[in-house]
Motif scaffolding. Structure first.
Motif, PDB file in Angstrom:
ATOM      1  N   SER A  28       0.819  -1.216   0.000  1.00  0.00           N
ATOM      2  CA  SER A  28       0.000   0.000   0.000  1.00  0.00           C
ATOM      3  C   SER A  28       0.854   1.268   0.000  1.00  0.00           C
ATOM      4  N   LEU A  29       1.975   1.239   0.715  1.00  0.00           N
ATOM      5  CA  LEU A  29       2.770   2.449   0.908  1.00  0.00           C
ATOM      6  C   LEU A  29       4.048   2.476   0.084  1.00  0.00           C
ATOM      7  N   GLY A  30       4.519   1.302  -0.330  1.00  0.00           N
ATOM      8  CA  GLY A  30       5.737   1.259  -1.138  1.00  0.00           C
ATOM      9  C   GLY A  30       5.565   1.989  -2.458  1.00  0.00           C
ATOM     10  N   GLY A  31       6.551   2.792  -2.809  1.00  0.00           N
ATOM     11  CA  GLY A  31       6.468   3.581  -4.030  1.00  0.00           C
ATOM     12  C   GLY A  31       5.708   4.875  -3.883  1.00  0.00           C
ATOM     13  N   ASN A  43      13.155   0.745  -3.065  1.00  0.00           N
ATOM     14  CA  ASN A  43      14.544   0.469  -2.685  1.00  0.00           C
ATOM     15  C   ASN A  43      14.930   1.362  -1.506  1.00  0.00           C
ATOM     16  N   SER A  44      14.381   1.050  -0.326  1.00  0.00           N
ATOM     17  CA  SER A  44      14.623   1.863   0.863  1.00  0.00           C
ATOM     18  C   SER A  44      14.563   0.982   2.098  1.00  0.00           C
ATOM     19  N   ALA A  45      15.056   1.528   3.207  1.00  0.00           N
ATOM     20  CA  ALA A  45      15.084   0.777   4.465  1.00  0.00           C
ATOM     21  C   ALA A  45      13.687   0.343   4.929  1.00  0.00           C
ATOM     22  N   PRO A  46      12.643   1.222   4.861  1.00  0.00           N
ATOM     23  CA  PRO A  46      11.311   0.761   5.273  1.00  0.00           C
ATOM     24  C   PRO A  46      10.801  -0.416   4.448  1.00  0.00           C
ATOM     25  N   ALA A  79       9.508  -6.135   4.276  1.00  0.00           N
ATOM     26  CA  ALA A  79       9.660  -7.418   3.587  1.00  0.00           C
ATOM     27  C   ALA A  79      10.248  -8.465   4.526  1.00  0.00           C
ATOM     28  N   ALA A  80      11.258  -8.065   5.307  1.00  0.00           N
ATOM     29  CA  ALA A  80      11.859  -9.008   6.257  1.00  0.00           C
ATOM     30  C   ALA A  80      10.852  -9.427   7.323  1.00  0.00           C
TER      31      ALA A  80
END
Length: 530
Positions: free
Chosen positions: A243-246, A252-255, A260-261
């Protein structure tokens, strides 16, 4: 004399909490009583689906009044997140505490949070209310299917489940149109939340008066809290990332890496917990059933197709075709009508013949044809072609969604009915989130590629460097884009048209994958009893 309908599982030992089995007393419902109960279930599903779709049209107005532009995405994401993540938990808890009680709790949570959202005076309040709205909506999205399965057997269930499928699709697609009407009316955006309250109250009264399910034996009730925590946590991490990625942060960022982890670790924890739990939230034995696995995969693909076109089709209409929000909402009516007709008709045909595989197979083909039609759209395309494309997708969705749930309910024992039904709903919503993220990423990348190519072409033709940099303009509202100078406006509109062509093309392989999955189903005639 009214016809009496045999309930699902007549005289069958069923599993109670803790894996115990007991003979459940049964309630025979007449056709009229089933219809009355169905109306209550449909009203509940109407409210739950409206709350996820109606707010989109109102968001610009809400932000203008309450402020908090940086948290706009959370108003929509909070509900989708908690609705999807809580769905499996509602189903399993209904096995322990009873369907009717859990259904009424979901309605109360939804009603209270909707009222709270309507009275919000800042963004934090609204986001918190939407969070709880999603929890209630998660129960209202899955429990009606489970209750219907308790009331009637699979063979008879088809004609009723078709109406539930129609309500699901119609409310999801029609929500933006209703939201736009309310925002433009004297009632204002707060009624996007208040309008669902009386419908939910009526549903509560109907279910309280008419639904008389047998008391479930509890035995030694043991709730799989560790498994529930891991399942909900893993789903929440995936939903937050998608929902928030991009948008809120780069892929390609720490959050992104942290979410993902967390999703991977929590999924591993869920698998470990479910393999050891006495009464798991998602029983591992479900995944040994080929019909359940195939239906989960097909439902995820159907969810991707549905939410993808729902979210991005209005952008084509408003930016490329120049329609107003209300007009673009009206252009979804062919999809609504197609879904309604296909869902109800296929339900009656399934009940008459007992055969179901042909309908999702035909449905996925129609979804593919619909997306193929949409790939032919250009800036100057007529609205007849536009309507034909979404009508085909609507027909395909109507033939697919409810039949996939019915197939699973028919293939599994009664003890797994709630868990399996909730899981299929969960995977469909999760597939929708994946679809929204994938379609959005493709559209954004293609849009900026097109605009950069136009800028480079203009500079080679002698335009000053940077004079055709329209990337910022493309992120504006449709009104802002149509207010650009003619040359810039034409460039942005053409870039959007090309980007949307790529988005609609992405729908083709998704429909093809869904069709291949459906081909692997084993046709098992629907039973007249469990």
């Amino acid at each position: 004399m009214e016809q009496r309908l045999a309930p699902a599982g007549q005289g069958e030992p069923t599993a109670g909490a803790g894996g115990q089995t007991a003979e459940e007393p049964q309630v025979n419902y007449s056709h009229r009583q089933v219809i009355e109960i169905l109306i209550g279930l449909m009203l509940a599903m109407l409210t739950s689906m409206l709350t996820t779709s109606i707010v989109g049209t109102a968001l610009p107005t809400i932000v203008g009044e309450l402020g908090g532009q940086d948290r706009l995405s959370w108003v929509a994401s909070a509900t989708l997140l908690t609705m999807t993540a809580s769905t499996p938990v509602w189903g399993k808890l209904s096995d322990v505490f009873g369907r009717k009680l859990l259904f009424q709790i979901a309605l109360v949570v939804f009603i209270c949070s909707s009222v709270a959202a309507g009275f919000a005076n800042d963004m934090s309040w609204l986001i918190g209310a939407r969070f709880f709205q999603g929890i209630g909506a998660g129960g209202l999205a899955s429990l009606p299917q489970i209750i219907l399965a308790d009331v009637v057997a699979p063979r008879e269930r088809g004609r009723y489940s078709g109406f539930i499928g129609a309500v699901f699709g119609v409310s999801t697609v029609a929500g933006p149109l209703l939201g736009g009407f309310l925002v433009d009316s004297p009632l204002g955006w707060r009624w996007c939340f208040f309008i669902t309250v009386p419908v939910a109250v009526v549903a509560f009264v109907v279910i309280q008066r008419l639904l008389k399910l047998p008391q479930r034996p509890r035995g030694e009730a043991r709730i799989d809290w560790w498994g529930a925590t891991c399942v909900v946590g893993a789903a929440s991490a995936v939903m937050l990332l998608l929902s928030l990625g991009g948008h809120e942060f780069a892929w390609n960022s720490a959050p992104s890496y942290a979410l993902a982890a967390a999703a991977v670790l929590l999924t591993a924890g869920a698998v470990w917990a479910e393999l050891r739990a006495a009464d798991p939230i998602l029983p591992p034995r479900l995944f040994r059933n080929s019909t359940f696995v195939l239906s989960s995969l097909a439902s995820a693909a159907v969810g991707m197709s549905m939410f993808g076109v729902m979210i991005y089709f209005p952008q084509y209409l408003q930016i490329v075709q120049g329609l107003s929000p209300t007009e673009s909402g009206l252009m979804t009516l062919p999809m609504v009508v197609g879904l309604l007709i296909a869902s109800v008709t296929s339900g009656f045909l399934v009940s008459r013949t007992g055969k179901w595989k042909i309908y999702p197979a035909l449905g996925t083909v129609l979804i593919g044809l619909g997306y193929l039609t949409l790939t032919r759209l250009e800036v100057a395309s007529g609205l007849v072609l536009v309507g034909a494309g979404v009508a085909l997708i609507g027909l395909g969705l109507g033939l697919s969604m409810q039949i996939l749930i019915l197939a699973v309910q028919n293939a599994l024992p009664r003890a797994d009915l709630a868990s399996a039904t909730s899981a299929i709903t969960f995977f469909r919503n999760l597939g929708g989130a994946v679809g929204v993220a994938a379609f959005g990423s493709v559209m954004t990348n293609r849009l900026h590629e097109e605009l950069d190519a136009l800028a480079e072409k203009a500079e080679r033709a002698g335009a000053p460097q940077g004079s055709m940099d329209l990337s910022g303009s493309a992120s504006g509202s449709p009104e802002a884009i149509h207010a650009l100078p003619p040359a810039a406006q034409d460039a942005v509109v053409q870039a959007f048209s090309d980007a949307m062509h790529t988005v609609f093309t992405l729908g083709l392989p998704i429909a093809a994958v869904a069709f291949v999955i459906v081909l692997f189903f084993r046709q098992v005639p629907l039973r007249s009893g469990q």
